[in-house]
Write an enzyme that holds these catalytic residues in place. Structure first.
Site, PDB file in Angstrom:
ATOM      1  N   HIS A  57       0.857  -1.183   0.000  1.00  0.00           N
ATOM      2  CA  HIS A  57       0.000   0.000   0.000  1.00  0.00           C
ATOM      3  C   HIS A  57       0.893   1.234   0.000  1.00  0.00           C
ATOM      4  O   HIS A  57       2.051   1.186   0.420  1.00  0.00           O
ATOM      5  CB  HIS A  57      -0.894   0.013   1.236  1.00  0.00           C
ATOM      6  CG  HIS A  57      -1.952  -1.042   1.236  1.00  0.00           C
ATOM      7  ND1 HIS A  57      -2.996  -1.027   2.134  1.00  0.00           N
ATOM      8  CD2 HIS A  57      -2.136  -2.139   0.458  1.00  0.00           C
ATOM      9  CE1 HIS A  57      -3.780  -2.064   1.905  1.00  0.00           C
ATOM     10  NE2 HIS A  57      -3.278  -2.765   0.901  1.00  0.00           N
ATOM     11  N   GLU A  59       1.095   3.810   1.868  1.00  0.00           N
ATOM     12  CA  GLU A  59       1.672   4.157   3.177  1.00  0.00           C
ATOM     13  C   GLU A  59       2.866   3.277   3.507  1.00  0.00           C
ATOM     14  O   GLU A  59       3.910   3.758   3.966  1.00  0.00           O
ATOM     15  CB  GLU A  59       0.632   4.007   4.295  1.00  0.00           C
ATOM     16  CG  GLU A  59      -0.621   4.826   4.116  1.00  0.00           C
ATOM     17  CD  GLU A  59      -1.752   4.057   3.437  1.00  0.00           C
ATOM     18  OE1 GLU A  59      -1.529   3.436   2.378  1.00  0.00           O
ATOM     19  OE2 GLU A  59      -2.873   4.088   3.971  1.00  0.00           O
ATOM     20  N   CYS A  92      -5.865   1.698   6.163  1.00  0.00           N
ATOM     21  CA  CYS A  92      -6.511   0.458   6.605  1.00  0.00           C
ATOM     22  C   CYS A  92      -5.850   0.002   7.906  1.00  0.00           C
ATOM     23  O   CYS A  92      -4.915   0.635   8.404  1.00  0.00           O
ATOM     24  CB  CYS A  92      -6.360  -0.617   5.531  1.00  0.00           C
ATOM     25  SG  CYS A  92      -4.656  -1.201   5.310  1.00  0.00           S
TER      26      CYS A  92
END
Length: 166
Positions: A57, A59, A92
């Site tokens: 992801h 991040e 998330c």
């Protein structure tokens, strides 16, 4: 806390990273890590398809690159000050956990994620009272622009899928 103008500046950089992910066929999410002095330490965007890695992801990509740049798994200055992470979509649970473990001081995100957001939308991983690290969270910076980008991406993907069905 950064000024609203600086938050807009850095979120626009994260939005540029999201657009780069989209150009590569990935879900358009972008992230940047900024030092307490205001230096961009790393940029990341979604790479799950390109890397065949479910953990890639935006991040995580940016946090990993920053860890390498700082030669430390804790994203802290030598004086112990934490970095700021700007991301175009609410993190998330996996990314929220990484943010906590990396000791990010501040999280700024644009759009909320009503399906997987872990900073208050679906889960509240960030700043859970049982955890020992606290992160200053600023939501909603360029939320409309980032939401529009994501919505258009998924609409185009759905339209392409329905056109290929005989």
């Amino acid at each position: 806390m950064a000024s609203p103008d600086l938050d807009l500046h850095y979120m626009n950089l994260a939005l540029d990273a999201a657009r780069a992910a989209e150009a590569a066929g990935e879900v358009p999410v972008g992230a940047i890590v900024v030092s307490p002095a205001g230096d961009v330490l790393a940029t990341g965007n979604n790479r799950v398809l390109r890397d065949n890695d479910p953990t890639a992801h935006a991040e995580i990509v940016a946090i990993r690159a920053t860890g390498q740049a700082l030669a430390n798994y804790r994203l802290l200055t030598p004086e112990g000050e934490g970095c700021t992470l700007y991301v175009t979509l609410e993190p998330c649970a996996m990314c929220a956990g990484a943010i906590l473990h990396a000791r990010i001081a501040r999280l700024v995100y644009a759009a909320t994620d009503p399906k997987a957001g872990a900073c208050g939308s679906v889960l509240s991983v960030m700043n859970h009272p049982a955890l020992n690290h606290r992160v200053e969270v600023t939501p909603g910076i360029l939320a409309d622009e980032c939401s529009t980008l994501l919505t258009a991406f998924f609409r185009a993907r759905r339209n392409a899928a329905t056109q290929t069905i005989p």
